[in-house]
Design an enzyme around this catalytic site. Structure first.
Site, PDB file in Angstrom:
ATOM      1  N   ASP A   1       0.952  -1.106  -0.090  1.00 19.29           N
ATOM      2  CA  ASP A   1       0.177   0.037   0.052  1.00 19.29           C
ATOM      3  C   ASP A   1       0.829   1.124   0.157  1.00 19.29           C
ATOM      4  OD1 ASP A   1      -2.886   1.170   0.470  1.00 19.29           O
ATOM      5  OD2 ASP A   1      -1.440   2.124   1.905  1.00 19.29           O
TER       6      ASP A   1
ATOM      7  N   GLU B   1       0.572   5.638   0.388  1.00 16.37           N
ATOM      8  CA  GLU B   1      -0.285   6.892   0.388  1.00 16.37           C
ATOM      9  C   GLU B   1       0.498   7.932  -0.538  1.00 16.37           C
ATOM     10  OE1 GLU B   1      -2.396   6.863   2.236  1.00 16.37           O
ATOM     11  OE2 GLU B   1      -2.298   5.083   3.626  1.00 16.37           O
TER      12      GLU B   1
ATOM     13  N   HIS C   1      -4.874   3.985   7.683  1.00 12.76           N
ATOM     14  CA  HIS C   1      -4.487   5.096   6.774  1.00 12.76           C
ATOM     15  C   HIS C   1      -3.002   5.561   7.154  1.00 12.76           C
ATOM     16  CE1 HIS C   1      -8.296   5.714   5.466  1.00 12.76           C
ATOM     17  NE2 HIS C   1      -8.924   5.996   6.846  1.00 12.76           N
TER      18      HIS C   1
ATOM     19  N   ASP D   1      -2.200  -0.042   6.583  1.00 18.55           N
ATOM     20  CA  ASP D   1      -3.107  -0.723   5.361  1.00 18.55           C
ATOM     21  C   ASP D   1      -2.719  -1.852   5.122  1.00 18.55           C
ATOM     22  OD1 ASP D   1      -4.830   1.546   5.961  1.00 18.55           O
ATOM     23  OD2 ASP D   1      -4.453   2.670   4.208  1.00 18.55           O
TER      24      ASP D   1
END
Length: 472
Positions: free
Chosen positions: A281, A283, A422, A427
């Site tokens: 994952d 961000e 988050h 995540d």
């Protein structure tokens, strides 16, 4: 839990029996009306109807309604049994052996609830038969007032006692989390490197905490097991000795975090239960894969249903562009936090080895892969092209009754703790727990290999269309 189920012969037989019974009722009512009418019994002496037709129709309707209600009760019962069956499959790969929560938590005890309780008891007794040496050692460690942490070489907490949690906080040193949420990364890594170089495998150091306090510590290498023991005194530099009090005096641990990752490479014929994967994952500054940049990356390696926390990545990335406040509000990464982080080309060497030979798994993984490929192109690196599995598509097909396929909703359905959401690694860890719980459900649906799983996700046409509309 429901979803992709293959109804057994009992359910099919009962359904056919109810349909046959309904047909018999209709035929009986119709035949009776015809016979009585033919005999003239439905009319009085004057020739007027003795039994109104509406009464006959009402009786027929009542009979059919009763049959339909009975079938509804049985169908709900079978749905509960199917959810229990799927829950047992999920419990077979979960670390604590517990079944996911029932569909209706407020429902009173019935035969399904009692069966669920019995099955969960059996699973727990099979997985955790009795208190053994680990539990006794835990009891010994719980009596110490010195703060003790055991961490992997990558800094994941694998053991923490009550004193350490009291000094550093429960959440920053949660088992499976990064110790760098409590202690400054560079200083601890430097102390670990010095301990590794020392003949005795131990050094004394002062470790700064992220809250500004500085802790006298002794760092000892966990020889042969890929990790370190960190012992902190309860007296920070320049401060008074702290009273160590923890609400929970237990020692929390998962020493399997030190297990070495098997060497393997995936191909189409690889069984899902032997599949090497990187659950990933990232961000970003936004959702436009053609323009936005990565601000953090997190991932953990999985082999079959085992999550190897020792093989992970958790890195901030300097995107080289401002981070919009609306994005910072979601993941908490601001321009100030990212300012001193390395740019993507300096982080790539830590990620690339984890990708080798592995399938890339994630929730909406097309988004993460598109960002990753763009960053590689901008840095002059060869963009990766690994096979992928999307947990959102898999879950959407396995649970067609679910309209909310977010990580939170799926975590609740499958009984996964969602601490750390988050953040990229948070995540990724939640997604990894979801992924390993989906594997036995896929196997139950006849999907056993990587090729079959990828073909299966191709059937999620509506979800794929939405993803393509978003640009990935």
């Amino acid at each position: 839990m429901g979803g992709m189920t293959r109804h057994g012969p009992t359910r099919r037989t009962l359904r056919l029996a109810f349909l046959a019974l309904a047909a018999v009722v209709l035929a009986a009512v119709g035949g009776a009306v015809w016979l009585v009418a033919d005999a003239g019994l439905l009319r009085d002496a004057a020739g007027a109807p003795a039994v109104p037709a509406l009464v006959v129709l009402a009786l027929a309707f009542a009979a059919l309604t009763g049959l339909w209600a009975c079938w509804g009760v049985l169908a709900s019962h079978f749905a509960d049994l199917e959810r229990l069956r799927a829950g047992v499959l999920v419990a077979s790969v979960s670390r604590d052996g517990r079944l996911p929560p029932p569909r209706d938590r407020a429902a009173g005890p019935d035969e399904v609830a009692r069966l669920r309780e019995a099955v969960e008891t059996l699973v727990l007794r099979r997985l955790f038969p009795s208190a053994g040496p680990d539990e006794r050692l835990t009891a010994v460690l719980a009596t110490l007032d010195e703060a003790i942490l055991v961490v992997t070489e990558q800094g994941q907490v694998s053991l923490v006692n009550a004193a350490a949690r009291a000094l550093l906080g429960d959440e920053p040193v949660r088992v499976g989390s990064s110790v760098f949420a409590a202690l400054e990364r560079d200083d601890l890594l430097d102390a670990m490197a010095h301990a590794h170089a020392e003949p005795g495998g131990a050094v004394d150091a002062t470790l700064p905490g992220v809250d500004g306090r500085r802790w006298p510590a002794r760092i000892c290498e966990l020889t042969g097991h890929g990790g370190y023991v960190v012992r902190l005194t309860a007296t920070p530099v320049g401060g008074p000795r702290l009273r160590v009090v923890a609400e929970d005096g237990a020692v929390h641990h998962d020493l399997s975090l030190h297990d070495a990752l098997p060497e393997a490479a995936a191909d189409d014929a690889t069984p899902l239960f032997d599949l090497p994967a990187l659950v990933f994952d990232c961000e970003s500054t936004g959702l436009d894969v053609r323009a936005d940049r990565i601000v953090s990356m997190g991932g953990v390696r999985v082999h079959g249903t085992r999550i190897f926390h020792i093989a992970n990545i958790d890195r901030l990335v300097n995107p080289g562009v401002p981070i919009p406040p609306r994005s910072s509000a979601i993941h908490g990464i601001t321009d100030e936090l990212a300012r001193d982080a390395p740019p993507f080309p300096e982080v790539w060497p830590a990620l690339e080895p984890l990708l080798r030979g592995a399938v890339l798994v994630g929730h909406n993984i097309g988004f993460d892969l598109a960002l990753l490929r763009r960053e590689c192109s901008l840095a002059g690196l060869t963009p990766p092209a690994p096979p992928t599995l999307d947990t959102l598509l898999l879950a959407g097909l396995l649970f067609p009754d679910m309209t909310d396929l977010s990580l939170e909703a799926l975590a609740e359905r499958l009984g996964v703790d969602i601490h750390g959401r988050h953040t990229a690694l948070g995540d990724a860890l939640v997604t990894a727990e979801l992924y390993v719980r989906l594997l036995p459900l896929l196997d139950s649906a006849g999907i056993a290999t990587l090729a079959e799983a990828r073909a299966f996700t191709g059937r999620a046409t509506a979800l794929r269309a939405r993803q393509r509309a978003m640009g990935w």
